[in-house]
Design a protein around this motif. Structure first.
Motif, short mmCIF file in Angstrom:
data_model
loop_
_atom_site.label_atom_id
_atom_site.label_comp_id
_atom_site.label_asym_id
_atom_site.label_seq_id
_atom_site.Cartn_x
_atom_site.Cartn_y
_atom_site.Cartn_z
N ARG A 1 49.97 1.94 -33.85
CA ARG A 1 50.19 3.33 -33.38
C ARG A 1 49.90 3.38 -31.89
O ARG A 1 48.81 3.79 -31.48
N PRO A 2 50.86 2.93 -31.07
CA PRO A 2 50.59 2.84 -29.63
C PRO A 2 50.47 4.21 -28.96
O PRO A 2 50.93 5.21 -29.51
N PHE A 3 49.83 4.23 -27.81
CA PHE A 3 49.78 5.43 -26.97
C PHE A 3 51.08 5.46 -26.19
O PHE A 3 51.43 4.48 -25.51
N ALA A 4 51.81 6.56 -26.30
CA ALA A 4 53.16 6.60 -25.72
C ALA A 4 53.17 6.74 -24.20
O ALA A 4 54.08 6.27 -23.53
N GLY A 5 52.12 7.35 -23.67
CA GLY A 5 52.14 7.65 -22.23
C GLY A 5 51.64 6.50 -21.37
O GLY A 5 51.62 5.35 -21.79
N GLU A 6 51.22 6.88 -20.16
CA GLU A 6 50.73 5.89 -19.22
C GLU A 6 49.33 6.28 -18.78
O GLU A 6 49.03 7.48 -18.66
N VAL A 7 48.49 5.28 -18.56
CA VAL A 7 47.13 5.56 -18.09
C VAL A 7 47.15 5.59 -16.57
O VAL A 7 47.49 4.58 -15.93
N ALA A 8 46.82 6.75 -16.02
CA ALA A 8 46.80 6.88 -14.56
C ALA A 8 45.38 6.65 -14.04
O ALA A 8 44.45 6.45 -14.84
N ALA A 9 45.19 6.67 -12.75
CA ALA A 9 43.87 6.48 -12.15
C ALA A 9 42.89 7.52 -12.69
O ALA A 9 43.27 8.67 -12.94
N GLN A 10 41.63 7.08 -12.92
CA GLN A 10 40.56 7.94 -13.45
C GLN A 10 40.86 8.46 -14.87
O GLN A 10 40.31 9.46 -15.28
N GLN A 11 41.72 7.76 -15.55
CA GLN A 11 42.00 8.14 -16.94
C GLN A 11 41.63 6.99 -17.89
O GLN A 11 41.52 5.83 -17.47
N ALA A 12 41.47 7.32 -19.16
CA ALA A 12 41.17 6.31 -20.20
C ALA A 12 41.85 6.74 -21.48
O ALA A 12 42.09 7.93 -21.71
N VAL A 13 42.18 5.71 -22.32
CA VAL A 13 42.73 5.97 -23.65
C VAL A 13 41.79 5.33 -24.66
O VAL A 13 41.44 4.14 -24.51
N ARG A 14 41.35 6.11 -25.63
CA ARG A 14 40.49 5.55 -26.69
C ARG A 14 41.33 4.52 -27.44
O ARG A 14 42.45 4.82 -27.85
N ILE A 15 40.80 3.30 -27.58
CA ILE A 15 41.62 2.22 -28.17
C ILE A 15 40.80 1.42 -29.19
O ILE A 15 39.58 1.25 -29.02
N MET A 16 41.48 0.98 -30.25
CA MET A 16 40.81 0.19 -31.28
C MET A 16 41.32 -1.25 -31.23
O MET A 16 42.43 -1.51 -30.77
N THR A 17 40.53 -2.17 -31.74
CA THR A 17 40.90 -3.60 -31.78
C THR A 17 42.27 -3.77 -32.43
O THR A 17 42.51 -3.23 -33.50
N GLY A 18 43.15 -4.52 -31.75
CA GLY A 18 44.47 -4.79 -32.30
C GLY A 18 45.53 -3.82 -31.85
O GLY A 18 46.73 -4.07 -32.07
N ALA A 19 45.13 -2.72 -31.19
CA ALA A 19 46.12 -1.75 -30.71
C ALA A 19 46.74 -2.25 -29.42
O ALA A 19 46.10 -2.95 -28.64
N PRO A 20 48.02 -1.89 -29.17
CA PRO A 20 48.67 -2.31 -27.92
C PRO A 20 48.01 -1.65 -26.71
O PRO A 20 47.67 -0.45 -26.77
N LEU A 21 47.84 -2.42 -25.66
CA LEU A 21 47.26 -1.88 -24.43
C LEU A 21 48.28 -0.94 -23.80
O LEU A 21 49.44 -1.32 -23.60
N PRO A 22 47.92 0.32 -23.50
CA PRO A 22 48.91 1.26 -22.94
C PRO A 22 49.34 0.84 -21.53
O PRO A 22 48.60 0.14 -20.84
N CYS A 23 50.52 1.30 -21.15
CA CYS A 23 51.00 1.07 -19.78
C CYS A 23 49.98 1.63 -18.80
O CYS A 23 49.33 2.65 -19.07
N GLY A 24 49.86 0.98 -17.70
CA GLY A 24 48.94 1.46 -16.66
C GLY A 24 47.56 0.87 -16.78
O GLY A 24 46.92 0.58 -15.78
N ALA A 25 47.08 0.64 -18.02
CA ALA A 25 45.74 0.06 -18.22
C ALA A 25 45.81 -1.46 -18.07
O ALA A 25 46.86 -2.06 -18.34
N ASP A 26 44.70 -2.06 -17.62
CA ASP A 26 44.69 -3.53 -17.53
C ASP A 26 43.40 -4.14 -18.08
O ASP A 26 43.16 -5.33 -17.93
N ALA A 27 42.56 -3.30 -18.69
CA ALA A 27 41.31 -3.82 -19.26
C ALA A 27 40.82 -2.85 -20.33
O ALA A 27 41.29 -1.72 -20.41
#
Ligand code: AMP
Ligand code: MG
Length: 417
Positions: free
Chosen positions: A103-129
């Motif tokens: 269940r990926p996050f459809a949007g993009e992670v911009a500066a000063q933003q975060a997406v709550r993520i669980m093990t095995g989930a796809p890394l959202p666009c914009g995020a690198d860690a």
């Protein structure tokens, strides 16, 4: 091909005359190696390939994983945004969504933003860690970074497990459970494996009762049938029992002509009145050799009918076991694409007592190992199967050996792996 110089031409009918010459064990092994080559490939479903031998190398056409994914439960971030974060320098990031496995996050992670993520989930666009949950504090729609992460941290990269084009498994490999898992992971639903040899078991003897029957009168229960069945399975063959066959030429001939890759005939392989099998094999095909310079198992024969390999094994159960292990088992393993060697563990150990042997023949000596010393098993007759049951394993004394004194080191082959 058949007329190997080291093989004396066997006589088709040696009944009541004995062997004029005996082939060496080395010559018999060479015949096996020359005639037992891996069978063709067959395709089996993934669920049935464990333990089978791969017929071809497997090349992955996909990357595993095929997307960058989180290795931790936490927050997908831009690593730069966490620079300098610490217990006393909590850096706030706005939580803009959630990414779950599948269940990926459809949007993009911009500066000063975060997406709550669980093990095995796809890394959202914009995020690198991924910032592990343990080094964060969430308050409403904000998460505070309590530590910094470098780019790529806690992220499983594309192809980290398998890159496209990689040879993941080599041909000839016996497939382990984890191999089957990897084959599944790269999307293989069918696997090409070496076909298993079909091995017909022909158990001869008018004195025999079906396996597991309580012996009575002058009859004995078949010991070789169940033993050979288990040996064939161990070596990757598919046993096909033809039951107990009477000591009459027609029945033995009919049984020998059954469709199979290998025929094992137990009993009637020697020079007695009722030992018809060698002559029948010579009539139906080729009796390559009959009589081998070894003990037990001297009255062993082998040959072929067309491409079908036929082994005539002595009826005495220890001889039968030994002849199977030396020759038939090797052929079955080779046909199935397995290594030729015995599937027995070997250890070099000193003799606790002398081991006698006669020059001119290979000896198969059953031994026990106690206190690190090798002791020959006292009972040694080829008819006494219990000698192989009490034994831990065996020692092979080469034809040129006159025996070995106590203290000499020998290779012990252990029946248990
Ligand atoms: P043969 O090789 O047929 O001359 O048999 C040699 C000895 O082994 C005889 O004492 C047979 O009764 C015995 N024997 C033959 N076949 C079997 C068998 N399948 N199970 C147990 N003993 C056997
Ligand atoms: Mg017999």
């Amino acid at each position: 091909m058949e007329s190997m110089e080291s093989l004396p031409r066997p006589e088709a009918d040696v009944r009541m005359r004995g062997f004029a010459t005996r082939a060496t064990v080395a010559a018999a092994l060479a015949w096996v190696d020359q005639h037992a080559l891996p069978l063709s490939a067959e395709t089996v479903p993934l669920a049935e390939c464990a333990g089978r031998i791969l017929a071809k190398p497997v090349v992955s056409s996909v990357a595993v994983p095929s997307f960058a994914r989180s290795m931790m439960d936490g927050y997908a971030v831009r690593a730069d945004d966490t620079l300098g974060a610490g217990q006393y320098n909590r850096l706030p990031l706005a939580i803009v969504g959630e990414a779950l496995p599948g269940r990926p996050f459809a949007g993009e992670v911009a500066a000063q933003q975060a997406v709550r993520i669980m093990t095995g989930a796809p890394l959202p666009c914009g995020a690198d860690a991924v910032l592990p949950a343990e080094v964060t504090e969430a308050e409403g729609g904000t998460v505070f970074a309590l530590d910094s992460v470098s780019p790529g941290k806690n992220v499983g990269q594309v192809g980290e497990d398998v890159v496209p084009g990689a040879v993941v498994l080599a041909s000839g490999r016996r497939l382990r459970p984890q191999d089957v898992g990897l084959l599944s992971a790269i999307g293989q639903s069918e696997i090409e494996v070496v076909r298993r040899p079909v091995v017909a078991l022909v158990i001869t003897g008018n004195e025999l009762l079906p396996a597991g029957t309580r012996p009575a009168g002058c009859s004995i229960a078949d010991a070789n049938g169940p033993m050979l069945d288990a040996l064939v399975r161990r070596d990757g063959g598919v046993p096909r029992s033809l039951g107990i066959v009477a000591d009459d030429p027609q029945s033995i001939s009919a049984a020998m002509q059954t469709e199979a890759d290998v025929v094992l005939v137990s009993g009637g392989s020697s020079v007695g009145m009722e030992d018809h099998a060698p002559r029948i094999l010579a009539e139906l095909g080729k009796l390559a050799l009959h009589g081998i310079a070894m003990r037990p198992s001297s009255p062993t024969a082998m040959g072929r009918i067309g491409n079908k390999l036929v082994f005539l094994l002595p009826g005495n159960p220890v001889s039968c076991l030994c002849a199977y292990d030396f020759f038939a088992g090797r052929a079955i393993r080779r046909l199935g694409g397995c290594p030729s060697q015995w599937p027995y563990r070997r250890e070099r150990l000193p003799l606790g007592r002398k081991l006698v042997s006669q020059v001119g023949r290979v000896d198969y000596a059953r031994v026990r190992v106690s206190g690190g010393l090798v002791e020959p098993v006292a009972i040694s007759g080829a008819s006494l199967l219990s000698s192989t049951v009490v034994a831990d394993g065996f020692v092979v004394l080469e034809a040129d050996s006159e025996g070995l004194p106590a203290g000499a080191e020998v290779d012990v082959w252990f029946y248990d792996a």
